[in-house]
Structures are given as C-alpha cells and as structure tokens.
Design a protein around this motif. Structure first.
Motif, PDB file in Angstrom:
ATOM      1  N   ILE A  61     -32.380  42.326 -20.808  1.00  0.00           N
ATOM      2  CA  ILE A  61     -31.119  42.222 -20.347  1.00  0.00           C
ATOM      3  C   ILE A  61     -30.932  40.666 -21.064  1.00  0.00           C
ATOM      4  N   SER A  62     -30.187  40.038 -22.152  1.00  0.00           N
ATOM      5  CA  SER A  62     -29.802  38.793 -22.847  1.00  0.00           C
ATOM      6  C   SER A  62     -28.141  38.651 -22.745  1.00  0.00           C
ATOM      7  N   ARG A  63     -28.141  37.592 -23.579  1.00  0.00           N
ATOM      8  CA  ARG A  63     -26.774  37.184 -23.219  1.00  0.00           C
ATOM      9  C   ARG A  63     -26.234  36.262 -24.432  1.00  0.00           C
ATOM     10  N   ASP A  64     -25.826  36.493 -24.759  1.00  0.00           N
ATOM     11  CA  ASP A  64     -25.274  35.970 -26.166  1.00  0.00           C
ATOM     12  C   ASP A  64     -24.001  34.269 -25.601  1.00  0.00           C
ATOM     13  N   ASN A  65     -24.231  33.283 -25.845  1.00  0.00           N
ATOM     14  CA  ASN A  65     -23.814  32.137 -25.181  1.00  0.00           C
ATOM     15  C   ASN A  65     -22.447  31.810 -25.520  1.00  0.00           C
ATOM     16  N   ALA A  66     -22.285  32.299 -27.009  1.00  0.00           N
ATOM     17  CA  ALA A  66     -21.174  31.759 -27.708  1.00  0.00           C
ATOM     18  C   ALA A  66     -20.477  33.236 -28.021  1.00  0.00           C
ATOM     19  N   LYS A  67     -20.088  34.525 -27.024  1.00  0.00           N
ATOM     20  CA  LYS A  67     -19.205  35.477 -26.651  1.00  0.00           C
ATOM     21  C   LYS A  67     -19.194  35.237 -25.626  1.00  0.00           C
ATOM     22  N   ASN A  68     -20.179  34.853 -24.564  1.00  0.00           N
ATOM     23  CA  ASN A  68     -20.070  34.948 -23.419  1.00  0.00           C
ATOM     24  C   ASN A  68     -20.277  36.739 -22.585  1.00  0.00           C
ATOM     25  N   THR A  69     -21.302  37.315 -23.556  1.00  0.00           N
ATOM     26  CA  THR A  69     -21.429  38.841 -23.137  1.00  0.00           C
ATOM     27  C   THR A  69     -23.072  38.971 -22.841  1.00  0.00           C
ATOM     28  N   VAL A  70     -23.819  39.632 -21.819  1.00  0.00           N
ATOM     29  CA  VAL A  70     -23.900  39.531 -21.420  1.00  0.00           C
ATOM     30  C   VAL A  70     -24.111  41.430 -21.829  1.00  0.00           C
ATOM     31  N   TYR A  71     -25.743  41.497 -22.287  1.00  0.00           N
ATOM     32  CA  TYR A  71     -25.826  42.640 -22.665  1.00  0.00           C
ATOM     33  C   TYR A  71     -27.404  43.703 -21.668  1.00  0.00           C
ATOM     34  N   LEU A  72     -27.622  44.882 -21.493  1.00  0.00           N
ATOM     35  CA  LEU A  72     -28.437  45.608 -21.223  1.00  0.00           C
ATOM     36  C   LEU A  72     -29.019  46.232 -22.060  1.00  0.00           C
ATOM     37  N   GLN A  73     -29.920  46.409 -22.578  1.00  0.00           N
ATOM     38  CA  GLN A  73     -30.332  47.122 -23.878  1.00  0.00           C
ATOM     39  C   GLN A  73     -31.183  47.978 -22.785  1.00  0.00           C
ATOM     40  N   MET A  74     -31.440  49.077 -22.950  1.00  0.00           N
ATOM     41  CA  MET A  74     -31.558  50.386 -22.444  1.00  0.00           C
ATOM     42  C   MET A  74     -32.786  51.036 -22.868  1.00  0.00           C
ATOM     43  N   ASN A  75     -34.449  51.562 -23.476  1.00  0.00           N
ATOM     44  CA  ASN A  75     -34.201  52.413 -24.374  1.00  0.00           C
ATOM     45  C   ASN A  75     -35.911  53.233 -23.341  1.00  0.00           C
ATOM     46  N   SER A  76     -36.198  54.274 -24.143  1.00  0.00           N
ATOM     47  CA  SER A  76     -36.691  55.207 -23.198  1.00  0.00           C
ATOM     48  C   SER A  76     -36.048  55.382 -22.153  1.00  0.00           C
ATOM     49  N   LEU A  77     -35.013  55.990 -22.321  1.00  0.00           N
ATOM     50  CA  LEU A  77     -34.138  56.495 -20.718  1.00  0.00           C
ATOM     51  C   LEU A  77     -34.588  57.804 -20.343  1.00  0.00           C
ATOM     52  N   LYS A  78     -34.347  58.047 -18.631  1.00  0.00           N
ATOM     53  CA  LYS A  78     -35.008  59.230 -18.322  1.00  0.00           C
ATOM     54  C   LYS A  78     -33.556  59.968 -17.459  1.00  0.00           C
ATOM     55  N   PRO A  79     -33.820  60.683 -16.888  1.00  0.00           N
ATOM     56  CA  PRO A  79     -32.659  61.628 -15.993  1.00  0.00           C
ATOM     57  C   PRO A  79     -32.068  60.734 -14.858  1.00  0.00           C
ATOM     58  N   GLU A  80     -33.213  59.887 -14.459  1.00  0.00           N
ATOM     59  CA  GLU A  80     -33.129  59.550 -13.085  1.00  0.00           C
ATOM     60  C   GLU A  80     -32.691  57.838 -13.161  1.00  0.00           C
ATOM     61  N   ASP A  81     -32.878  57.891 -15.059  1.00  0.00           N
ATOM     62  CA  ASP A  81     -31.623  56.555 -14.725  1.00  0.00           C
ATOM     63  C   ASP A  81     -29.847  56.540 -15.504  1.00  0.00           C
ATOM     64  N   THR A  82     -29.418  57.780 -14.404  1.00  0.00           N
ATOM     65  CA  THR A  82     -28.236  58.229 -14.705  1.00  0.00           C
ATOM     66  C   THR A  82     -27.477  57.734 -13.554  1.00  0.00           C
ATOM     67  N   ALA A  83     -26.338  56.613 -13.749  1.00  0.00           N
ATOM     68  CA  ALA A  83     -26.086  55.702 -12.598  1.00  0.00           C
ATOM     69  C   ALA A  83     -24.974  55.533 -13.320  1.00  0.00           C
ATOM     70  N   VAL A  84     -23.881  54.965 -12.334  1.00  0.00           N
ATOM     71  CA  VAL A  84     -22.672  53.696 -13.190  1.00  0.00           C
ATOM     72  C   VAL A  84     -23.755  53.018 -12.871  1.00  0.00           C
ATOM     73  N   TYR A  85     -23.121  51.628 -14.087  1.00  0.00           N
ATOM     74  CA  TYR A  85     -23.887  50.440 -13.835  1.00  0.00           C
ATOM     75  C   TYR A  85     -23.079  49.622 -13.794  1.00  0.00           C
ATOM     76  N   TYR A  86     -23.226  48.156 -13.159  1.00  0.00           N
ATOM     77  CA  TYR A  86     -22.500  46.607 -12.259  1.00  0.00           C
ATOM     78  C   TYR A  86     -22.739  46.145 -12.812  1.00  0.00           C
ATOM     79  N   CYS A  87     -21.796  45.122 -13.612  1.00  0.00           N
ATOM     80  CA  CYS A  87     -22.667  43.731 -14.255  1.00  0.00           C
ATOM     81  C   CYS A  87     -21.861  43.250 -13.147  1.00  0.00           C
ATOM     82  N   ALA A  88     -22.163  41.931 -12.723  1.00  0.00           N
ATOM     83  CA  ALA A  88     -22.709  40.484 -11.563  1.00  0.00           C
ATOM     84  C   ALA A  88     -22.484  39.179 -12.439  1.00  0.00           C
ATOM     85  N   ALA A  89     -22.014  38.607 -11.602  1.00  0.00           N
ATOM     86  CA  ALA A  89     -22.014  37.073 -11.572  1.00  0.00           C
ATOM     87  C   ALA A  89     -22.376  35.864 -10.691  1.00  0.00           C
ATOM     88  N   ARG A  90     -23.370  35.485 -10.136  1.00  0.00           N
ATOM     89  CA  ARG A  90     -23.447  35.181  -9.091  1.00  0.00           C
ATOM     90  C   ARG A  90     -23.783  33.852  -9.245  1.00  0.00           C
TER      91      ARG A  90
END
Length: 120
Positions: free
Chosen positions: A70-99
């Motif tokens: 997980i990372s963020r870009d302050n200038a773009k106000n954007t958060v990223y999730l880089q996902m590598n070595s993906l597995k079938p069990e990673d299948t899902a709907v992914y949600y972003c949240a701001a707490r």
C-alpha cells in the motif's frame, strides 16, 4: 463531500499482478488512515492493508504481507494497492476506505469497490 473512487480491478491469472487506485476528494486527508478491504462472495469484509496518510506507516493482513504493498501519492490524493503473486483466493471486491475516527465500522468513508478476479 468525501468521495473515494476505486479503479484498476480486473481479471488476471494466478501469479500475476494488479495495481488498484483510490482517488480521494472532498477533504484534506492528512489526518486520516486510508485502508483497503476486500469481500469475497458469501464472506465478511476483511482488512487487507492500511496506511497512515501523514506518516506513511503501513499495516498488512498476514495473508497479503510480502505480496501486496500500500502506498499514497500526496500530490494526487490517491492511495494505491500493488498486488503481486496473486492467488485465486484473492478474488474479491476490493474497497477503499478513509478512517477519521476510532474504528472502520463507524468512523470511515467507503468507496464503491472494484472487482478483482484471479483465475487458476
């Protein structure tokens, strides 16, 4: 009005990579904790990763540590999730949240989600 818009989901083969993006708007997020959660069919929504916007401190669920970043870009106000070595069990709907408060359930804004499907 806070808006979180996820993008970057899709279909990928096992072992592949995807990068999710969460474009945040409507607030200054420097005091927020930004997170990614996922929900597979028939399952509860689960924590994946989080980042403290101000410090960059990161947290990961055990089942993604070492594969996701997980990372963020302050200038773009954007958060990223880089996902590598993906597995079938990673299948899902992914949600972003701001707490902004004590817990994700009661004190967070949520995006609409993006589907990630990993084929075997």
């Amino acid at each position: 009005q806070v808006q979180l818009v996820e993008s970057g989901g899709g279909l990928v083969q096992a072992g592949g990579s995807l990068r999710l993006s969460c474009a945040a708007s409507g607030r200054t997020f420097s005091s927020y904790v930004m997170g990614w959660f996922r929900q597979a069919p028939g399952e509860e929504r689960k924590f994946v990763a989080a980042i403290v916007w101000s410090s960059g401190t990161t947290y990961y669920a055990d089942y993604v540590r070492g594969r996701f970043t997980i990372s963020r870009d302050n200038a773009k106000n954007t958060v990223y999730l880089q996902m590598n070595s993906l597995k079938p069990e990673d299948t899902a709907v992914y949600y972003c949240a701001a707490r902004y408060g004590g817990n994700w359930l009661e004190h967070a804004y949520w995006g609409q989600g993006t589907q990630v499907t990993v084929s075997s």
